[in-house]
Write an enzyme that holds these catalytic residues in place. Structure first.
Site, PDB file in Angstrom:
ATOM      1  N   CYS A  28       0.837  -1.196   0.000  1.00  0.00           N
ATOM      2  CA  CYS A  28       0.000   0.000   0.000  1.00  0.00           C
ATOM      3  C   CYS A  28       0.875   1.250   0.000  1.00  0.00           C
ATOM      4  O   CYS A  28       2.098   1.172   0.048  1.00  0.00           O
ATOM      5  CB  CYS A  28      -0.938   0.010   1.206  1.00  0.00           C
ATOM      6  N   CYS A  31       3.531   1.844   2.580  1.00  0.00           N
ATOM      7  CA  CYS A  31       4.791   1.119   2.344  1.00  0.00           C
ATOM      8  C   CYS A  31       5.768   1.992   1.559  1.00  0.00           C
ATOM      9  O   CYS A  31       6.975   1.971   1.798  1.00  0.00           O
ATOM     10  CB  CYS A  31       4.529  -0.175   1.574  1.00  0.00           C
ATOM     11  N   ASP A 443       8.645  27.417 -32.674  1.00  0.00           N
ATOM     12  CA  ASP A 443       9.717  27.855 -33.557  1.00  0.00           C
ATOM     13  C   ASP A 443       9.215  27.602 -34.980  1.00  0.00           C
ATOM     14  O   ASP A 443       8.268  26.839 -35.182  1.00  0.00           O
ATOM     15  CB  ASP A 443      10.981  27.041 -33.269  1.00  0.00           C
ATOM     16  N   ASP A 641      13.183  22.539 -32.312  1.00  0.00           N
ATOM     17  CA  ASP A 641      14.000  21.394 -32.719  1.00  0.00           C
ATOM     18  C   ASP A 641      15.486  21.694 -32.789  1.00  0.00           C
ATOM     19  O   ASP A 641      16.281  20.793 -33.043  1.00  0.00           O
ATOM     20  CB  ASP A 641      13.537  20.878 -34.088  1.00  0.00           C
ATOM     21  N   ASP A 645      16.866  26.643 -29.779  1.00  0.00           N
ATOM     22  CA  ASP A 645      15.571  26.569 -29.102  1.00  0.00           C
ATOM     23  C   ASP A 645      15.698  26.054 -27.669  1.00  0.00           C
ATOM     24  O   ASP A 645      14.741  26.148 -26.888  1.00  0.00           O
ATOM     25  CB  ASP A 645      14.613  25.638 -29.868  1.00  0.00           C
TER      26      ASP A 645
END
Length: 745
Positions: A28, A31, A443, A641, A645
Site C-alpha cells: 500500500c 509502504c 519555432d 527542434d 531553441d
C-alpha cells in the site's frame, strides 16, 4: 560506479549515480513512504522515488553510496529485494513479479482458489438462506475450515504485519492481520466460552466465515490487481520485444549468425524482407521500406535507400539491405525510448507527493478509529462483541493501497499509450502539467516548416555568382544549420569548388564569420549587416521581393562591403495546418517565435492562422519571450527542434522537442515527438488531459471508499465480509479505471 554484479543499471550524472532497485512485499501507499524514509537515511542519498505500481525504488545517490547499503535499508524497513531480477530495463518493469524460488511454491491464483474452497462452505449457510434453506455447520468444523485460510494461506499478512511493527510503521497487511485475527479470536472465545455442557452444541454466533472470506477476498483482489498492473506496462513490454535476438553480420561477403546484443559499431548486418533491423544504422546497399510504427507512431512505411538511417526494431519491408551499425546497447534509439518511458513511469507526479503524505498517517488513524469503535459501542450499548465486529469491518475496509495506486497506474497507462503514438514523456510532472497548457509557442524552421530549405536565388554584387556561392559554402562548411546545408547542397549540384575556411565563428542568431583565402567574410541576417554598418541598400529591392514571397534572406559581406544576398525557401509542413487547428479546437492560443524576418514569419504564421507572431527574435530572447507569455499564470508549451531553441524549451512550463532536431533540444524538453509531426502536440495535450482526469477520478473514488466506508463500518452498517470485498475491489477498480484510457487510444 557500480559493480558488474549489480542487478539493475546505474546511470552516472556527474558525481551522482542513479540506482534502480526492485522491491518485494509492498502492499500500500504507506509502504512507499516507509521505504523512502529508510533510503533517505542512507548516507549519500540525494533523492528517492518509490513507485507502488512497478515496485521499484529509483535512487539518486553519491558515488560513494553502495547498492548493498541501499538494499540493507530496504530489508531493514521490512521488505525484500528480489535477487533474481536480471540486469536490463525489460526486467525492471516487472518489479511486482516474485523472485525466483527453489522448490514447490503455490502461485497466487492457486492460493486464491484453495482459500475460496475452504471459505465457500463457511458462507454456504448465508447463501442458501436466501432460498429458504437453513444449514448450519458445527463450530468445530468452522474452526477446521477457517484455520488453514487464516494461518497458512494468510501467513503472508502476519509476516508483513510483523515486519511493519518492527519498523514502527503500519501498512494494509497490518490492518488485515489485526482485523481477521480479532474475528477469528472472538469466534474461538465464543466456541469455548464456559457456559455449560451445551456450549459446543448451542450454535453460538461465530465469525469464522468473516475472517476466512476477508482473507480470501483480499488475496483475490491483490491477484486481480497484479494482473491489471501488468496490463499497464503492455506498451512498454511491446517496445522491449521489438529488438530481435539474433542478427546476420557480413564478413567478407559471408554471413554469420550472432546475438543482437553482441553487435559492435561498424558491423555490417544483412536484413531480409520481413525481418527486424537489429540495431540503428545506415543503409550501405539495397533499397526497401521500413515499418517504424511501433517506434515513431508513423503508420505508413518509410522508404529507405543507400545512406538513409534505419532504426533498430523497425520491420524491413520488401528489400534485402545491408546496414552499417551506428548505435548499439543503451545508445540505440529503441533502448533510449524504453529508458525514457521507464523513467516517466517510475517518477511521481506532483499530486502523488501529497497522497503519499496522507498515506503515511492513514494506518495509524484507522487503528485509532477501530479502537474508538470498540470503546464507543461497548460504553454506549454495552455490546462489546458487536463493537469488536464493527472494528474488524473498519480495519478491513480501509484502502491505503487504492490511494497509492491511483496516480501511478494512470501515469503508467498514459505514458505507455504516448510511447506507442510516438510521443516520449520524460517524467510524470510533464504529463501532469501538459493538461493545463494555455499557450503553445512554435519555432518556425523544422517545426512548422519542413526544415529542409533550398537555395532559391543568389544575387551577387560586384563578384560572380559562382564566387558568391563558393565563399558562402566555405563559411558554412562546418555548420549543421538548415540554411548552411542548403548552400552546400547548391554548391554540390552546380559543381562549384569550395575553398577551405579557417577561424569559423558562429554568431548566435545572426550568422557566421570566417577567413577564406586570407580574407575575412561574414554571412548572416540583416541585423548582422546593420551591426557591421554595411549598406544593403543596393539589394534591398530584391530583398523586399524575396521577403514578400515568404523567403528567408541572408547576406554576405567582406571588409565592410556587401557582396550579395541569398534567398531560401522552406515549405510549410502539410501537417502544420491540422496541428494549429487542433490546438485551437482545444481552446489553446498559438504563438510563433521566429528568428526569421518579419515578412517570412508572417507568411508562415498567416497561412497557418497562428494567433500571435514574433519575428527577428534572437535565441536568448526566445527564452525571455516565453517568460513574458507565462505572465498572468499562463501555462506555456514551447515547441522547437534546434540548439537555439534549447533555452526557450527549458524556460517553458512544458518543452516539446522534435526528434528530427538536436539532442540538446531533446534534453531540454519534457516531451519529445518521435517524428516531425506537429499534430502530435495536440495529441500529447489531450492525452495529458485524459490521464489527469483519470488520476482525479481514481483519487476521488479511493478517498470515497475510505471517507464513506470507514464511518459506515464503524456504525455497524457493513459486516466484515462486505467490508473486505469493498477493500479488495478498491485497488482493482482504480487500476481498471486507468486501463480504460486505452479504449480511446
Amino acid at each position: 560506479m557500480h559493480s558488474p554484479t549489480d542487478s539493475s543499471p546505474v546511470v552516472a550524472t556527474s558525481m551522482v549515480n542513479r540506482i534502480k532497485i526492485p522491491i518485494g512485499g509492498m502492499t500500500c501507499a504507506s509502504c512507499v513512504m516507509r521505504v523512502e524514509k529508510a533510503l533517505h537515511k542512507v548516507s549519500g542519498v540525494v533523492d528517492v522515488s518509490v513507485n507502488l505500481a512497478t515496485e521499484i525504488a529509483d535512487v539518486m545517490a553519491s558515488s560513494t553510496t553502495t547498492r548493498s547499503s541501499l538494499e540493507t535499508a530496504i530489508v531493514g524497513a521490512g521488505y525484500t529485494v528480489p535477487a533474481a531480477m536480471a540486469e536490463g530495463p525489460e526486467n525492471l518493469v516487472r518489479g511486482w513479479a516474485s523472485a525466483a524460488r527453489a522448490g514447490f511454491v503455490l502461485s497466487d491464483g492457486a492460493r486464491v482458489t484453495i482459500a475460496a474452497l475452504f471459505s465457500l462452505p463457511l458462507i454456504a449457510p448465508m447463501l442458501l438462506s436466501v432460498f429458504g434453506l437453513h444449514l448450519m455447520i458445527p463450530p468445530l468444523w468452522q474452526l477446521v475450515l477457517a484455520a488453514p485460510v487464516q494461518f497458512w494461506l494468510g501467513a503472508r499478512f502476519y509476516r508483513s504485519a510483523w515486519l511493519a511493527i518492527k519498523a514502527f510503521a503500519g501498512n494494509m497487511d497490518l490492518l488485515v492481520a489485526i482485523g481477521t485475527s480479532a474475528a477469528f479470536g472472538l469466534s474461538v472465545f465464543l466456541m469455548f466460552e464456559p457456559e455449560g455442557e451445551e456450549a459446543m452444541t448451542a450454535m453460538p454466533h461465530l465469525y469464522f466465515e468473516s475472517a476466512a472470506v476477508v482473507i480470501t477476498l483480499v488475496m483475490f483482489g491483490k491477484w486481480l490487481e497484479s494482473r491489471a498492473k501488468r496490463e499497464t506496462t503492455s506498451a512498454l513490454r511491446a517496445l522491449q520485444n521489438l529488438r530481435p535476438t539474433t542478427a546476420q553480420i557480413v564478413i567478407g561477403n559471408v554471413e554469420h549468425t550472432v546475438r543482437a546484443s553482441d553487435l559492435s559499431l561498424e558491423d555490417v548486418v544483412r536484413v531480409r524482407p520481413g525481418e527486424r533491423f537489429a540495431a540503428d544504422g545506415e543503409v550501405l546497399s539495397g533499397a526497401t521500406h521500413a515499418n517504424e510504427s511501433m517506434i515513431t507512431g508513423e503508420s505508413l512505411p518509410v522508404p529507405k535507400a543507400v545512406g538513409d538511417h534505419v532504426t533498430g526494431g523497425a520491420v524491413n519491408g520488401e528489400g534485402l539491405v545491408d546496414v552499417r551499425v551506428l548505435a548499439v546497447g543503451a545508445e540505440s534509439t529503441l533502448q533510449r525510448i524504453v529508458r525514457l518511458v521507464e523513467d516517466a513511469q517510475a517518477n511521481k507526479a506532483p499530486i502523488q507527493r501529497l497522497v503519499d503524505h496522507v498515506s503515511a498517517v492513514f494506518v495509524p488513524i484507522v487503528l485509532v478509529v477501530a479502537l474508538a469503535t470498540v470503546i464507543a459501542w461497548g460504553l454506549v450499548s454495552g455490546d462489546w462483541q458487536r463493537g469488536l465486529v464493527n472494528a474488524v469491518s473498519v480495519l478491513v475496509i480501509a484502502c491505503p493501497c487504492a490511494l497509492g495506486l491511483a496516480t501511478p497506474a494512470a501515469i503508467m497507462v498514459g505514458t505507455g499509450i504516448a510511447a506507442t503514438r510516438g510521443i516520449l514523456i520524460k517524467d510524470a510532472a510533464a504529463l501532469e502539467a501538459a493538461h493545463d497548457v494555455a499557450i503553445v509557442a512554435f519555432d518556425k524552421t523544422g517545426t512548422l516548416t519542413v526544415g529542409n530549405p533550398t537555395l532559391v536565388s543568389a544575387e551577387p554584387l560586384g563578384i560572380s555568382r559562382e564566387s558568391l556561392i563558393s565563399i558562402a559554402a566555405a563559411l558554412q562548411s562546418g555548420s549543421e544549420h538548415p540554411l548552411a546545408k542548403a548552400v552546400l547542397a547548391a554548391a554540390g549540384q552546380e559543381q562549384i569548388a569550395i575553398s577551405a575556411a579557417s577561424g569559423i565563428t558562429a554568431l548566435p542568431g545572426r550568422g557566421v564569420a570566417a577567413v577564406v583565402d586570407g580574407k575575412r567574410y561574414m554571412m548572416g541576417s540583416a541585423r548582422l549587416m546593420a551591426e557591421q554598418k554595411i549598406d544593403i541598400a543596393p539589394l534591398s529591392a530584391r530583398s523586399d521581393d524575396y521577403s514578400g514571397d515568404g523567403l528567408t534572406v541572408a547576406w554576405l559581406s567582406s571588409d565592410n562591403t556587401l557582396l550579395g544576398c541569398f534567398a531560401f525557401g522552406d515549405a510549410i509542413k502539410p501537417a502544420s495546418y491540422a496541428a494549429v487547428d487542433a490546438l485551437h479546437r482545444l481552446g489553446i492560443k498559438t504563438v510563433l517565435i521566429s528568428g526569421d524576418t518579419e515578412a517570412a514569419a508572417r507568411k508562415v504564421g498567416g497561412a497557418l492562422g497562428i494567433d500571435q507572431i514574433f519575428a527577428g527574435v534572437l535565441p536568448a530572447q526566445k527564452a525571455e519571450m516565453v517568460a513574458t507569455l507565462k505572465q498572468g499564470g499562463n501555462v506555456v508549451a514551447m515547441v522547437g527542434d534546434g540548439i537555439n531553441d534549447a533555452p526557450a524549451l527549458a524556460a517553458a512550463d512544458i518543452g516539446i522537442a522534435m526528434s528530427n532536431g538536436t539532442d540538446v533540444a531533446m534534453e531540454a524538453a519534457g516531451i519529445t515527438l518521435m517524428r516531425g509531426d506537429p499534430t502530435l502536440i495536440a495529441v500529447a495535450i489531450e492525452l495529458s488531459r485524459r490521464t489527469t482526469a483519470k488520476i482525479k477520478q481514481n483519487l476521488f473514488w479511493a478517498f470515497c471508499y475510505n471517507v464513506i466506508g470507514i464511518p459506515l463500518a464503524a456504525a455497524g452498517l457493513l459486516n466484515p465480509m462486505i467490508a473486505g470485498a469493498a477493500m479488495a475491489l478498491s485497488s482493482v477498480s482504480v487500476v481498471s479505471n486507468a486501463l480504460l484510457l486505452r479504449r480511446r487510444w
